[in-house]
Motif scaffolding. Structure first.
Motif, PDB file in Angstrom:
ATOM      1  N   GLN A 197      -7.790  -2.745   0.238  1.00  0.00           N
ATOM      2  CA  GLN A 197      -7.097  -1.464   0.392  1.00  0.00           C
ATOM      3  C   GLN A 197      -6.615  -0.929  -0.955  1.00  0.00           C
ATOM      4  OE1 GLN A 197      -4.315  -3.052   3.279  1.00  0.00           O
ATOM      5  NE2 GLN A 197      -5.025  -1.523   4.786  1.00  0.00           N
ATOM      6  N   LEU A 198      -6.106  -1.809  -1.806  1.00  0.00           N
ATOM      7  CA  LEU A 198      -5.649  -1.376  -3.126  1.00  0.00           C
ATOM      8  C   LEU A 198      -6.814  -0.866  -3.966  1.00  0.00           C
ATOM      9  CD1 LEU A 198      -3.104  -4.226  -3.893  1.00  0.00           C
ATOM     10  CD2 LEU A 198      -2.571  -1.847  -3.315  1.00  0.00           C
TER      11      LEU A 198
ATOM     12  N   ALA B  67      -0.353  -4.572   1.746  1.00  0.00           N
ATOM     13  CA  ALA B  67      -1.726  -4.177   1.433  1.00  0.00           C
ATOM     14  C   ALA B  67      -2.629  -5.400   1.359  1.00  0.00           C
ATOM     15  CB  ALA B  67      -1.761  -3.456   0.091  1.00  0.00           C
TER      16      ALA B  67
ATOM     17  N   LEU C 132       0.846  -1.189   0.000  1.00  0.00           N
ATOM     18  CA  LEU C 132       0.000   0.000   0.000  1.00  0.00           C
ATOM     19  C   LEU C 132       0.884   1.243   0.000  1.00  0.00           C
ATOM     20  CD1 LEU C 132      -2.958   0.874   0.115  1.00  0.00           C
ATOM     21  CD2 LEU C 132      -2.777   0.889   2.591  1.00  0.00           C
TER      22      LEU C 132
END
Length: 69
Positions: free
Chosen positions: A36-37, A32, A26
């Motif tokens: 979240q990505l 990540a 991230l």
């Protein structure tokens, strides 16, 4: 470099794909999750005036069938 490339793609009229298959981080040294990505990419896309599509929209755009049918 995934997010700057995602932004550049949107600016050039292209599409964005993100995920752990392409990028594990991230931020520098911060692992990540896929969620979240996707959240980060969707935020970038929105701020650039474009819109993120749903998985169903993406299938339709690519001419793919719904795997749930």
């Amino acid at each position: 470099l995934q997010m700057p490339m995602a932004a550049q793609s949107v600016l050039l009229g292209g599409h964005v794909r993100v995920g752990l298959e392409d990028n594990l981080y991230l931020d520098k040294g911060v692992f990540a999750s896929n969620a979240q990505l996707v959240e980060r990419a969707a935020g970038i896309i929105t701020r650039l005036g474009a819109r993120a599509v749903t998985p169903m929209d993406a299938r339709r755009m690519l001419g793919l069938r719904n795997p749930h049918e």
